[in-house]
Design an enzyme around this catalytic site. Structure first.
Site, PDB file in Angstrom:
ATOM      1  N   ARG A  74       0.885  -1.147  -0.097  1.00 23.08           N
ATOM      2  CA  ARG A  74       0.095   0.102  -0.266  1.00 23.08           C
ATOM      3  C   ARG A  74       0.252   1.076   0.176  1.00 23.08           C
ATOM      4  O   ARG A  74       0.457   2.076   0.012  1.00 23.08           O
ATOM      5  CB  ARG A  74      -0.974   0.162   1.222  1.00 23.08           C
ATOM      6  CG  ARG A  74      -1.819   1.653   1.265  1.00 23.08           C
ATOM      7  CD  ARG A  74      -2.795   1.092   2.608  1.00 23.08           C
ATOM      8  NE  ARG A  74      -3.083  -0.389   2.796  1.00 23.08           N
ATOM      9  CZ  ARG A  74      -4.196  -0.008   1.960  1.00 23.08           C
ATOM     10  NH1 ARG A  74      -4.825  -0.079   0.840  1.00 23.08           N
ATOM     11  NH2 ARG A  74      -4.925  -1.913   1.835  1.00 23.08           N
ATOM     12  N   HIS A 118     -20.297   7.953  -0.271  1.00 19.23           N
ATOM     13  CA  HIS A 118     -20.062   6.356  -0.577  1.00 19.23           C
ATOM     14  C   HIS A 118     -21.627   6.421  -0.241  1.00 19.23           C
ATOM     15  O   HIS A 118     -22.625   6.847  -0.157  1.00 19.23           O
ATOM     16  CB  HIS A 118     -19.772   5.889   1.113  1.00 19.23           C
ATOM     17  CG  HIS A 118     -19.915   4.545   1.428  1.00 19.23           C
ATOM     18  ND1 HIS A 118     -18.953   4.279   0.277  1.00 19.23           N
ATOM     19  CD2 HIS A 118     -20.972   4.464   2.463  1.00 19.23           C
ATOM     20  CE1 HIS A 118     -20.242   2.192   1.846  1.00 19.23           C
ATOM     21  NE2 HIS A 118     -21.057   2.727   2.470  1.00 19.23           N
ATOM     22  N   ASP A 150      -9.704  10.121   5.502  1.00 15.83           N
ATOM     23  CA  ASP A 150      -9.277   9.925   6.649  1.00 15.83           C
ATOM     24  C   ASP A 150      -8.864   8.050   6.897  1.00 15.83           C
ATOM     25  O   ASP A 150      -9.132   8.068   4.965  1.00 15.83           O
ATOM     26  CB  ASP A 150      -9.579  10.088   8.393  1.00 15.83           C
ATOM     27  CG  ASP A 150     -10.861   9.291   8.276  1.00 15.83           C
ATOM     28  OD1 ASP A 150     -11.273   8.287   8.265  1.00 15.83           O
ATOM     29  OD2 ASP A 150     -11.400   9.486   9.666  1.00 15.83           O
TER      30      ASP A 150
HETATM   31  C1  GAR Z   1     -20.757   4.572  -6.143  1.00  9.77           C
HETATM   32  O1  GAR Z   1     -21.660   4.106  -5.974  1.00  9.77           O
HETATM   33  C2  GAR Z   1     -19.885   4.646  -4.819  1.00  9.77           C
HETATM   34  O2  GAR Z   1     -20.604   5.460  -3.933  1.00  9.77           O
HETATM   35  C3  GAR Z   1     -19.378   3.413  -4.690  1.00  9.77           C
HETATM   36  O3  GAR Z   1     -18.500   3.104  -5.617  1.00  9.77           O
HETATM   37  C4  GAR Z   1     -20.020   3.255  -6.358  1.00  9.77           C
HETATM   38  C5  GAR Z   1     -19.360   3.810  -7.740  1.00  9.77           C
HETATM   39  O4  GAR Z   1     -19.779   4.054  -9.518  1.00  9.77           O
HETATM   40  N1  GAR Z   1     -18.143   3.475  -3.423  1.00  9.77           N
HETATM   41  C6  GAR Z   1     -18.280   3.014  -2.865  1.00  9.77           C
HETATM   42  O5  GAR Z   1     -18.523   1.838  -1.883  1.00  9.77           O
HETATM   43  C7  GAR Z   1     -17.210   3.634  -1.773  1.00  9.77           C
HETATM   44  N2  GAR Z   1     -16.449   3.162  -0.231  1.00  9.77           N
HETATM   45  P1  GAR Z   1     -19.327   4.493 -10.344  1.00  9.77           P
HETATM   46  O6  GAR Z   1     -17.903   3.916 -10.834  1.00  9.77           O
HETATM   47  O7  GAR Z   1     -20.170   4.605 -11.434  1.00  9.77           O
HETATM   48  O8  GAR Z   1     -18.614   5.820  -9.616  1.00  9.77           O
END
Ligand code: GAR
Length: 209
Positions: A74, A118, A150
C-alpha cells in the site's frame, strides 16, 4: 495604474477510480455544463487496468493513468499515486468508486483535500455493497454521503448527505439506481462547496461559515 484584481485560483481535481466511473462522468459533465466554475479535472487515475472509467477519461481527452495496485505494498502504491497527483498540481482529490483504503501518508499529503462518496447514510453500512446492506436491513430511508477522507474505511468528517425513501416495490438494484442518481448530484454540490471555501472542519463537523 488601477489596482490589480486577484483572479480566483482554479481548483485542480484529481479523480481516483476503480471501476465504472459514473460519478467521475457526472463531475465531468457538471464542469462541461458550467455548474462548477473554476474547477478542472487535471488527472484521472485508476488502480485497475480494465476500469471502464479510465476508458471514458481517454474518450473525453482527459489526462489519465493506470497505476495497478494489485500485488503492491500500500505505501509504495500510494507514494506513486501521490507523486502523480502532485505532478499534475492537484489540489482536491475525489475518490469516485476508488475501492482502496488510503495510507496515512496519502491522507497527510492532502489535508482535508480528499473527498469520497459512499452509497449509504454513514455511519450506517460502510464497506462493500452498501445498498444491498441497507435493503437487507430493512431501512426506510437510504442515501449517499460525501465525506472527507481519513485512513479509516468510509469514515472522515461528513460534508453532505442526500436521502432517498426505500419503497415497498424496491429491490436492492432499483434502490441502488435511485441512490446513484443522488450521488451524481451530491458530488457536484460537495465540490462546489469545497471550491467556495466558506467552511471549516471542526473535529468531525463540517460547518458552513
Ligand atoms: C458508487 O456507488 C460509490 O458510491 C461507491 O462505488 C460506486 C462507484 O460507482 N463507492 C463506495 O462504495 C466507496 N466505499 P461509479 O464507478 O459508477 O462512480
Amino acid at each position: 495604474m488601477p489596482a490589480e484584481i486577484p483572479t480566483p485560483q482554479p481548483i485542480r481535481l484529481g479523480i481516483l477510480l476503480s471501476g465504472r466511473g459514473s460519478n467521475f462522468l457526472a463531475i465531468a459533465e457538471s464542469i462541461r455544463a458550467g455548474r462548477l466554475p473554476g474547477v478542472e479535472i487535471t488527472i484521472v487515475i485508476s488502480n485497475v487496468a480494465e476500469a471502464p472509467g479510465i476508458e471514458a477519461a481517454a474518450e473525453l481527452g482527459l489526462p489519465h493513468a493506470v497505476l495497478v495496485s494489485k500485488g503492491r505494498k500500500r505505501a509504495e502504491h500510494d507514494a506513486d499515486v501521490v507523486a502523480l497527483l502532485k505532478e499534475h498540481k492537484v489540489d482536491l482529490v475525489c475518490l469516485a468508486g476508488y475501492m482502496r483504503l488510503l495510507s496515512r501518508e496519502f491522507v497527510a499529503a492532502f489535508p482535508h483535500r480528499i473527498l469520497n462518496i459512499h452509497p449509504s447514510l454513514l455511519p450506517a453500512f460502510p464497506g462493500l455493497d452498501a445498498q444491498q446492506q441497507a435493503f437487507d436491513y430493512g431501512v426506510k430511508v437510504a442515501g449517499c454521503t460525501v465525506h472527507f477522507v481519513d485512513e479509516e474505511l468510509d469514515h472522515g468528517a461528513i460534508l453532505l448527505q442526500r436521502t432517498v425513501p426505500v419503497l415497498d416495490s424496491d429491490d436492492a438494484h432499483r434502490l441502488a439506481d435511485r441512490i446513484l442518481a443522488e450521488e451524481h448530484i451530491a458530488y457536484t454540490e460537495a465540490i462546489a462547496r469545497v471550491a467556495g471555501g466558506e467552511y471549516e472542519v471542526r473535529g468531525r463537523r463540517y460547518v458552513r461559515k
